[in-house]
Design a protein around this motif. Structure first.
Motif, short mmCIF file in Angstrom:
data_model
loop_
_atom_site.label_atom_id
_atom_site.label_comp_id
_atom_site.label_asym_id
_atom_site.label_seq_id
_atom_site.Cartn_x
_atom_site.Cartn_y
_atom_site.Cartn_z
N GLY A 297 45.00 54.94 41.07
CA GLY A 297 46.17 54.52 40.44
C GLY A 297 45.36 54.32 39.05
O GLY A 297 43.78 55.10 38.24
N ALA A 298 45.87 54.22 37.35
CA ALA A 298 44.79 54.65 35.96
C ALA A 298 44.13 53.65 36.04
O ALA A 298 43.75 52.58 36.28
CB ALA A 298 46.18 53.79 35.19
N ARG A 299 42.99 54.28 35.02
CA ARG A 299 41.94 53.39 34.42
C ARG A 299 41.43 53.77 33.00
O ARG A 299 42.09 54.95 32.85
CB ARG A 299 40.82 53.49 35.56
CG ARG A 299 40.83 53.36 37.31
CD ARG A 299 39.88 54.22 38.10
NE ARG A 299 40.30 53.41 39.70
CZ ARG A 299 39.34 54.08 40.40
NH1 ARG A 299 38.32 54.19 40.37
NH2 ARG A 299 39.59 53.56 41.84
N GLN A 300 40.17 52.45 33.35
CA GLN A 300 39.75 53.26 31.81
C GLN A 300 37.66 53.42 32.38
O GLN A 300 37.58 52.93 33.19
CB GLN A 300 40.01 52.52 30.56
CG GLN A 300 39.58 51.00 30.91
CD GLN A 300 39.20 50.33 29.67
OE1 GLN A 300 38.88 50.57 28.54
NE2 GLN A 300 39.78 49.15 29.59
N ARG A 301 37.48 53.49 31.27
CA ARG A 301 35.92 54.81 31.59
C ARG A 301 35.49 54.39 32.60
O ARG A 301 34.24 54.29 33.49
CB ARG A 301 35.50 52.50 30.81
CG ARG A 301 35.85 51.36 29.68
CD ARG A 301 35.30 50.05 29.41
NE ARG A 301 35.62 50.00 28.73
CZ ARG A 301 34.67 48.98 27.37
NH1 ARG A 301 33.43 48.15 28.44
NH2 ARG A 301 34.94 48.68 26.32
N GLN A 302 36.15 55.40 34.00
CA GLN A 302 35.29 56.16 34.05
C GLN A 302 34.53 57.44 33.63
O GLN A 302 34.76 57.70 33.10
CB GLN A 302 36.40 56.64 35.43
CG GLN A 302 37.94 57.64 34.79
CD GLN A 302 38.34 57.36 34.16
OE1 GLN A 302 39.08 56.16 33.34
NE2 GLN A 302 39.93 57.20 34.63
N SER A 303 34.02 57.82 34.83
CA SER A 303 33.31 58.74 34.65
C SER A 303 33.63 60.24 34.76
O SER A 303 34.12 60.31 36.15
CB SER A 303 31.00 59.14 35.05
OG SER A 303 30.68 57.31 34.23
N ALA A 304 33.92 61.43 33.77
CA ALA A 304 33.89 62.79 34.81
C ALA A 304 32.74 63.33 34.80
O ALA A 304 32.45 63.97 33.36
CB ALA A 304 35.31 63.24 34.29
N ILE B 209 34.18 58.63 38.90
CA ILE B 209 33.37 57.60 38.99
C ILE B 209 33.28 56.60 38.42
O ILE B 209 33.65 57.02 36.98
CB ILE B 209 32.38 58.44 39.24
CG1 ILE B 209 31.51 59.65 40.01
CG2 ILE B 209 30.96 57.25 39.64
CD1 ILE B 209 30.42 59.96 39.59
N GLY B 210 33.86 55.75 39.49
CA GLY B 210 34.04 54.37 38.93
C GLY B 210 35.41 53.94 37.34
O GLY B 210 36.03 55.13 38.02
N GLY B 211 35.14 52.82 36.91
CA GLY B 211 35.94 52.45 36.21
C GLY B 211 36.71 51.58 36.71
O GLY B 211 36.35 50.91 36.63
N GLN B 212 37.42 51.09 35.40
CA GLN B 212 38.35 49.69 35.14
C GLN B 212 39.28 50.00 35.39
O GLN B 212 40.24 50.78 35.00
CB GLN B 212 37.64 48.94 34.29
CG GLN B 212 36.08 48.25 34.44
CD GLN B 212 35.68 48.23 33.24
OE1 GLN B 212 36.46 47.87 31.88
NE2 GLN B 212 34.11 47.42 32.30
N ASN B 213 40.41 49.00 36.42
CA ASN B 213 42.01 48.93 35.66
C ASN B 213 41.80 47.39 35.93
O ASN B 213 41.33 46.15 35.86
CB ASN B 213 42.38 49.33 36.90
CG ASN B 213 42.39 48.56 38.33
OD1 ASN B 213 41.69 47.53 38.39
ND2 ASN B 213 42.35 49.81 39.15
N GLU B 214 42.39 46.42 35.82
CA GLU B 214 43.53 45.46 35.90
C GLU B 214 42.88 44.55 37.02
O GLU B 214 42.74 43.48 36.59
CB GLU B 214 44.95 45.28 35.93
CG GLU B 214 45.50 45.88 36.77
CD GLU B 214 46.53 47.16 36.57
OE1 GLU B 214 47.81 47.31 37.05
OE2 GLU B 214 45.44 48.00 35.60
#
Length: 452
Positions: A409-416, A426-431
């Protein structure tokens, strides 16, 4: 007398006949050996004619093969092979499998090379020698443009709506997470198995961990900056604070051109400054930055452009006044002029959306951007965007070639992180909340050997 003359005439005729036979004699050879093998050009598959084949002479059956496989998708069912021989053979025939078929070469044969193994049998012109070669033609079985993703770890730690940052340090993946009250450190050697290292010491409890940068080549340390203080650590666990007021450090920016850069305030102006040789203070400003330069939640990446000049891009984020930015700042270092040039690409492409919480990496000679949200905090519709022109234009990749698993899914604040020709997300945030999973992606052709 007549009898003698008759004998002379007979001998004369025999001599002439002997001379005539000698002039028409065709030389023969006991050699049965292949000299070259290739394919004729095909308008649909131009790579056929460029294919290079190696001939190995062996005691029993010789071998003909192409060390570099033909391009993925090349069809071999209707190709025209061309053979040359060390000496003209008495005959040459091909034997194809499935079903077995044998026919003599004419020089203009169209052959189905999918029916391997295929054998070439050469008979010498004098009929005394026979040599057999196996012909192997290989085609890449994987699409070179296909990007393959798979999950390495479904969750590093229990979710608590934390902000995360993953960096490479001392040959390890290092994750620093903050839940608003405390920080936590996790490490991994392979991205799959992670160890809980506990709470770091000396890092502010309200640390915005996505602003942490790592320098594993010059200072061999991690850096975090806030409110005029520079924090450093060599292991992510023990942090030391250094006041940094002249200029007043605001945030760490990126590693670029073998230096570590920060954004600072000097005489109420934003300035670009590098970490000094002592590793705990700032050099005088390198350039004055505009008021709309990002100070947090931006994405940054360094790379080398087509002219092999050091380049970097800083994308989106928030300005000092809290404005949500759509800017893309391009950094370039000119060795000839010994100066840094900063350019706002948004002036040329103003339609680019405002964006925060994205992540950028340089991979396969292009920029990859993952995730992010717009000014309305809506997730990017496309979880992956790519740029072939150093950040000026961005497009979604072919969904049939490069698509994250549907449950990612789409995310923000993940690490690449890019390591050994792989991208680790790695990780991240979604709704639905925060994630701490790990995905590994690789382009099939990224490490193929290219030969002349």
């Amino acid at each position: 007398m007549r009898r003698f003359l008759y004998i002379f005439l007979v001998l004369g005729v025999g001599f002439l006949s002997s001379c005539s036979n000698s002039s028409n004699t065709v030389s023969t050879s006991a050699v049965a050996q292949l000299n070259t093998f290739r394919f004729l050009a095909n308008s649909r598959y131009p790579g056929l004619a460029a294919a290079k084949f190696t001939i190995e002479e062996r005691v029993d059956t010789g071998l003909v093969y192409n060390a570099d496989s033909l391009l993925f998708g090349t069809r071999l069912d209707t190709v025209v092979p061309k053979f040359t021989f060390v000496t003209t053979p008495g005959s040459a025939r091909l034997t194809l499998s499935r079903p077995d078929t044998t026919f003599y070469l004419t020089g203009n044969d169209t052959v189905d090379f999918t029916r391997q193994p295929i054998y070439l049998t050469i008979n010498s012109s004098d009929g005394s020698t026979t040599k057999v070669y196996e012909i192997r033609v290989t085609v890449h079985q994987t699409d070179p443009d296909l990007f393959v993703w798979h999950c390495l770890n479904e969750g590093i730690y229990p979710l608590d709506d934390s902000e995360q940052r993953v960096l490479r340090m001392n040959d390890m993946f290092v994750m620093i997470a903050n839940n608003g009250f405390e920080n936590h450190v996790y490490t991994s050697s392979d991205g799959a198995v992670w160890e809980d290292q506990g709470l770091p010491v000396g890092l502010p409890s309200n640390c915005h961990v996505r602003s942490i940068v790592a320098d594993d080549s010059l200072f061999h340390a991690m850096y975090y900056a806030a409110d005029g203080v520079l924090y450093t650590s060599s292991d992510a666990l023990q942090w030391t604070a250094y006041p940094c007021e002249d200029p007043r450090v605001q945030t760490m920016l990126m590693h670029f051109n073998e230096q570590l850069w920060a954004v600072a305030l000097e005489d109420e102006q934003l300035v670009l400054a590098s970490i000094a040789d002592d590793g705990v203070s700032l050099n005088p400003m390198t350039a004055v930055l505009p008021d709309n330069f990002p100070v947090n939640n931006f994405a940054a990446a360094e790379f080398a452009n087509k002219s092999n000049r050091p380049r970097a891009i800083v994308l989106g984020g928030y300005a000092m006044n809290g404005d949500h930015l759509n800017s893309r700042w391009s950094f370039e270092y000119s060795a000839a002029a010994d100066e840094y040039r900063v350019q706002n690409l948004t002036i040329e492409q103003p339609q680019f959306t405002s964006l925060t919480g994205a992540e950028i990496v340089w991979y396969d000679n292009r920029l990859y951007m993952f995730g992010g949200v717009n000014k309305n905090m809506h997730l990017q519709e496309e979880p992956i965007l790519i740029s072939d022109d150093e950040g000026l234009n961005w497009v979604a990749p072919d969904s049939g070639k490069n698509e994250l698993p549907v449950f990612y899914g789409a995310r923000q604040r993940q690490s690449a992180v890019v390591l050994d020709n792989n991208i680790y997300l790695i990780g991240g945030q979604n709704e639905w909340g925060t994630h701490s999973d790990v995905y590994k992606g690789r382009l099939n052709s990224i490490d193929w050997i290219k030969r002349d």
